[in-house]
Every structure is written in structure tokens, then in C-alpha cells.
Design an enzyme around this catalytic site. Structure first.
Site, PDB file in Angstrom:
ATOM      1  N   TYR A 148      73.223  31.511  15.727  1.00 27.71           N
ATOM      2  CA  TYR A 148      73.061  32.904  16.134  1.00 27.71           C
ATOM      3  C   TYR A 148      74.415  33.585  16.001  1.00 27.71           C
ATOM      4  O   TYR A 148      75.434  33.037  16.439  1.00 27.71           O
ATOM      5  CB  TYR A 148      72.572  32.981  17.582  1.00 27.71           C
ATOM      6  CG  TYR A 148      72.438  34.389  18.121  1.00 27.71           C
ATOM      7  CD1 TYR A 148      71.442  35.236  17.653  1.00 27.71           C
ATOM      8  CD2 TYR A 148      73.307  34.866  19.104  1.00 27.71           C
ATOM      9  CE1 TYR A 148      71.319  36.532  18.148  1.00 27.71           C
ATOM     10  CE2 TYR A 148      73.190  36.151  19.606  1.00 27.71           C
ATOM     11  CZ  TYR A 148      72.191  36.983  19.127  1.00 27.71           C
ATOM     12  OH  TYR A 148      72.065  38.263  19.613  1.00 27.71           O
ATOM     13  N   ASP A 243      82.351  31.511  12.889  1.00 22.70           N
ATOM     14  CA  ASP A 243      82.023  32.330  14.054  1.00 22.70           C
ATOM     15  C   ASP A 243      82.400  31.559  15.311  1.00 22.70           C
ATOM     16  O   ASP A 243      81.762  30.582  15.688  1.00 22.70           O
ATOM     17  CB  ASP A 243      80.526  32.661  14.030  1.00 22.70           C
ATOM     18  CG  ASP A 243      80.110  33.546  15.205  1.00 22.70           C
ATOM     19  OD1 ASP A 243      80.947  33.801  16.088  1.00 22.70           O
ATOM     20  OD2 ASP A 243      78.932  33.963  15.230  1.00 22.70           O
ATOM     21  N   LYS A 275      83.461  36.949  23.844  1.00 18.72           N
ATOM     22  CA  LYS A 275      83.311  36.237  25.125  1.00 18.72           C
ATOM     23  C   LYS A 275      84.648  36.015  25.857  1.00 18.72           C
ATOM     24  O   LYS A 275      85.148  36.943  26.463  1.00 18.72           O
ATOM     25  CB  LYS A 275      82.544  34.942  24.891  1.00 18.72           C
ATOM     26  CG  LYS A 275      81.133  35.260  24.308  1.00 18.72           C
ATOM     27  CD  LYS A 275      80.173  34.118  24.411  1.00 18.72           C
ATOM     28  CE  LYS A 275      78.889  34.376  23.668  1.00 18.72           C
ATOM     29  NZ  LYS A 275      77.747  34.696  24.477  1.00 18.72           N
TER      30      LYS A 275
HETATM   31  N1  PLP Z   1      78.160  34.839  17.622  1.00 18.06           N
HETATM   32  C1  PLP Z   1      77.867  33.821  18.453  1.00 18.06           C
HETATM   33  C2  PLP Z   1      78.178  32.416  18.037  1.00 18.06           C
HETATM   34  C3  PLP Z   1      77.288  34.068  19.695  1.00 18.06           C
HETATM   35  O1  PLP Z   1      76.998  33.043  20.516  1.00 18.06           O
HETATM   36  C4  PLP Z   1      77.014  35.408  20.065  1.00 18.06           C
HETATM   37  C5  PLP Z   1      76.378  35.709  21.363  1.00 18.06           C
HETATM   38  O2  PLP Z   1      75.967  34.861  22.103  1.00 18.06           O
HETATM   39  C6  PLP Z   1      77.341  36.428  19.169  1.00 18.06           C
HETATM   40  C7  PLP Z   1      77.909  36.121  17.964  1.00 18.06           C
HETATM   41  C8  PLP Z   1      77.061  37.864  19.524  1.00 18.06           C
HETATM   42  O3  PLP Z   1      77.919  38.281  20.525  1.00 18.06           O
HETATM   43  P1  PLP Z   1      77.537  39.542  21.456  1.00 18.06           P
HETATM   44  O4  PLP Z   1      76.405  39.106  22.325  1.00 18.06           O
HETATM   45  O5  PLP Z   1      78.790  39.844  22.200  1.00 18.06           O
HETATM   46  O6  PLP Z   1      77.151  40.648  20.535  1.00 18.06           O
END
Ligand code: PLP
Length: 447
Positions: A148, A243, A275
Site C-alpha cells: 500500500y 516507500d 508517519k
Molecule cells: N506508504 C505506506 C507504506 C503506507 O503505509 C502509507 C499509509 O499507511 C502510505 C504510503 C500513505 O500515507 P498517508 O496515510 O499519510 O497518506
């Protein structure tokens, strides 16, 4: 309020009001209890390892706001720094010092040479893939099933997190052409990656992967997998985007790259963060090789912007958090995660529940009814997730707040102490029994 109304828990009453004015009563789908049933708890305050809901119930928190609260809730030094910053104003719409300090801290800890601050992980991955497309002049994106990367149109196909929790393979609203420009491959499958590059090599702008998958449960990359991805991207003129929104500054001071790339001697072209680096406020980032980053406006032609990007309050919270996140904190997180994982495993074994506690750094989750390592989304989806609802509710009743989905990682903080661990230990035997007794057809009651 009638006499009967006053007997309704405040969380329940608030949820009913929330549902009348917002879809599903939540502002992010994973907060709903759809996969486990029951009513989401509305939290009123937090401190250290604990959350307190509007009915006065206290919980040991194993979600940590889905990752950001590395030091625990309301850390006194973070709160003091934020209060001081807030008293000087909340947003200037100009550059300010804390954003420079935070960018310097990120550059010092990770392989990025330059960084652009944004406000959410979704913005970070969305901007990183735009930059990759602008830099390479190519359109195709490769991602992995079960990973994700936020709710970016191009990245929602076969995604983990809320989509797998709700059983959605993708989402309406993504134009066909956008979906067609995304190639989805099985995670940890080198042959599939080789075949995709053999077929589309000169059209691939970037491959994006979670540095260690945490959104289908915790599924680490197989040894050498990320290095292989970096290498095959480089050979094909595609950018490798790691990511680290979830793992960044959480699984080591340099994120997951600190556990593999830094040791093995390779670097992603671009990384995304979020985060922890926001310390509980909306701050995220993407960064990488200077020659790529310099393609961004105002230097280069790839446009990206944000009214609140680099917000002084958010960057102060993030900077203070990162400055406090030293080696001792990471050792403590690793230890606590291992302790909780083995406590849960012992309780489940005692009740004869087949399971696997699997970790990716100090992120971990339980796979139910599984007896071999889970390395892909297809395997993760085969677990007996019906056991989780019963386990989750027994833990909640006993004062432990877990992610309301079997497909989400558990997050510890440096504030989890013996008191918190004792509450977890006391809760586990009954929860393990509830998991053992759960029936496949016991679907959760959606409120
Ligand atoms: N990338 C990863 C690996 C994530 O776990 C998340 C959210 O949980 C995101 C991107 C998206 O982040 P946000 O919820 O701050 O938009």
C-alpha cells in the site's frame, strides 16, 4: 437526553452522530471496525503507551496512530517544542527554519541527497512517481500486490491496508488509462520482476515497493530482494522508489534501508517518508538523488507544491521526535516488539491455535492458521482471518488496543514499559481462547 440515552456508551453515541455526517462515520476507512465488527472507540486523550476513550476506558496502544508515535503519546519534549512553536504562529506560507533542520536531519540519516517536504504519505508517493515519470520520460509503473502506498490513483491496484481489510481489489474512480499504466507483480518474486522488465523494460518509469511490506501484515523482503530491485531498475533505466512511509525512522534510525541497503551497499533512487517524521502531525517527504530531485519546480519542470508543506508546527514535532530517536530507543523498540510477539505466540500455542508471528524489523503481525513463512499477498490472504475478530475484541475488553484488521502491522513505542506489558500478558490467555473458539462463519457485526 433520556434515561436510556445516558446508558449508551459515548463512543457509540458519537459513532451514530458521525455516521450521519460522514461516510461510515470515519475519516479513514481503517479506523472503522468493519473487519472485526463492533463500534470504533473514540479516543479523548493519550499519554505514553496509553489511549483513553471518551467513556474513560484506558488501553495499551499497539497501533501508535498507525506508526507515528515512536516515542509514545504526548512525549513531554515534543509537546513543549510544539507549544513553543505554536505560540509564535502556526503557518507562514514562507520558508522557515524548522523545515531546513528537519530536511538536514533526514539527509543525515538516510541515503537521500535532497528532500521535498509534503503533508501526507500519499502526497509523497504521488509526487515521487510524477517525478520519476518526468525524469525518465516514461509512463509505466511497477508495484507489488499487497503493498500500500497511499490512495494514489496509480497505486491502488491490489493494494494492502484498508483495501484488503475491506476486500476491495481496487477502486472505482481510477481512469482505465491510469490503471493500465500500472503493472502489479507478486511480492518477493524475482522471476516475475525479470519477466516484466523483459517485456516492458524501456517503458518503465519506476518500480515502487514498500521497503518491507507492512500493509498485508508484516512481510519482509526476502534476503537480497531489495538489492535485486535496485539493480534491475538501474540496468533498465527505471527509477527504484523505496516507500519508507511506514518503516522510515521506525525500524532503525535510517529506516529499513539501514537494515539492508546501508549494509549491502546500494541506494534507492528515490525514497518516501511519513508517519514518524511528523511526530504525530501531518508531515511527509520524498527525496533521493540530487540530479533527480533537481527536476522539481522551481529548479526543473516537474511541478509539485503544497500550501502547508513544511509547516513549522509539524516539522518541529517531527524534528524533536527524530532528535530523541537514538540507538537506545531503537534497541528498546526491537526488544519490546520481540517480547510482545513471543508472549502472543505462547498464549496462542497454549490454546492450540496455529499461527505465525512474523516481523519486518520491529513491525510485526500475526498470521492465523499459517505454518510457514508468508512471503506474498496471495499467502497472506489465505490466513484464517476470522480468528482475528474474536482475538481483537477480547484484547480490547481487557484494555489492549490492536489494529482492527488482521492485515495490519502492530506498532510499539519506546513508552511501552512493564506496566503496559503486564496488561498485555494478562489479556492474552482469554484472547487466545476466543481465537481458538472462533468459527469461520462468525462474520463480524457491522455497526
Ligand atoms: N506508504 C505506506 C507504506 C503506507 O503505509 C502509507 C499509509 O499507511 C502510505 C504510503 C500513505 O500515507 P498517508 O496515510 O499519510 O497518506
Amino acid at each position: 437526553m433520556t434515561k436510556d440515552d445516558s446508558a449508551v456508551p459515548r463512543s457509540q453515541a458519537l459513532f451514530a452522530r458521525a455516521k450521519a455526517v460522514s461516510p461510515g462515520g470515519v475519516n479513514s476507512p481503517v479506523r472503522a471496525f468493519r473487519a472485526v465488527g463492533g463500534t470504533p472507540r473514540f479516543m479523548a486523550s493519550s499519554s505514553g503507551a496509553f489511549l483513553t476513550d471518551v467513556d474513560g476506558n484506558r488501553y495499551v496502544d499497539l497501533v501508535s496512530s498507525w506508526g507515528p508515535m515512536l516515542l509514545g503519546h504526548a512525549h513531554p519534549e515534543v509537546i513543549a517544542a510544539v507549544n513553543q512553536t505554536v505560540s509564535r504562529g502556526t503557518s507562514f506560507g514562507t520558508p522557515s527554519e524548522p523545515e531546513v533542520l528537519l530536511a538536514e536531519e533526514i539527509v543525515a540519516r538516510t541515503p537521500v541527497e535532497e528532500v521535498r517536504l509534503v503533508s501526507s504519505g500519499t502526497e509523497a508517493t504521488m509526487s515521487a512517481i510524477r517525478l520519476a515519470r518526468g525524469f525518465t520520460g516514461r509512463d509505466l509503473i511497477i508495484k507489488f500486490a499487497g503493498c500500500y502506498h497511499g490512495h494514489v490513483d496509480a497505486l491502488l491496484a491490489e493494494a494492502g491496508s484498508g483495501l484488503v481489510t475491506l476486500g476491495l481489489p481496487g477502486t472505482p474512480g481510477v481512469p482505465k488509462d491510469v490503471a493500465a499504466a500500472t503493472v502489479v507483480l507478486p511480492y518477493n518474486d524475482r522471476a516475475a520482476v525479470e519477466a516484466a522488465f523483459a517485456e516492458y523494460g524501456d517503458q518503465v518509469a519506476c518500480l515502487i515497493t514498500e521497503a518491507a511490506a507492512g500493509n498485508m501484515g508484516a512481510v519482509p523482503p526476502l534476503p537480497g530482494f531489495n538489492a535485486f530491485l535496485a539493480d534491475i531498475c538501474s540496468k533498465n533505466g527505471a527509477l527504484f522508489i523505496s516507500d519508507e512511509v511506514m518503516t522510515g525512522f521506525r525500524v532503525s534510525r535510517s529506516g529499513h534501508w539501514g537494515l539492508d541497503g546501508a549494509v549491502e551497499g546500494w541506494k534507492p533512487d528515490l525514497l518516501t517518508f511519513g508517519k514518524v517524521m511528523g511526530g504525530g502531525f501531518p508531515a511527509a517527504a520524498f527525496g533521493g538523488r540530487a540530479d533527480i530531485m533537481e527536476h522539481l519546480a522551481p529548479v526543473g519542470p516537474v511541478y509539485q507544491a503544497g500550501t502547508l508543506s513544511g509547516n513549522p508546527v509539524a516539522t518541529t514535532a517531527g524534528l524533536t521526535t527524530l532528535r530523541l530517536a537514538n540507538d537506545e530507543v531503537y534497541a528498546r523498540l526491537d526488544h519490546t516488539a520481540a517480547q510482545i510477539g513471543s508472549m502472543a505466540s505462547e498464549a496462542l500455542t497454549a490454546e492450540g491455535v496455529e499461527h505465525l508471528v512474523q516481523g519486518a524489523g520491529n513491525l510485526f503481525s500475526i498470521f492465523w492458521g499459517v505454518d510457514e513463512a508468508v512471503t506474498s499477498f496471495a499467502q497472506a490472504q489465505k490466513q484464517e482471518s476470522h480468528r482475528y475478530g474474536a482475538f481483537f475484541h477480547a484484547m480490547l475488553e481487557a484494555g489492549v488496543y490492536l489494529p482492527p484488521s488482521a492485515f495490519e502491522a502492530w506498532f510499539v513505542s519506546a513508552a511501552h514499559d512493564d506496566q503496559a506489558l503486564n496488561i498485555i500478558a494478562a489479556a492474552l490467555p482469554a484472547a487466545a481462547r476466543a481465537a481458538a473458539e472462533a468459527q469461520p462463519d462468525s462474520a463480524p457485526t457491522i455497526q
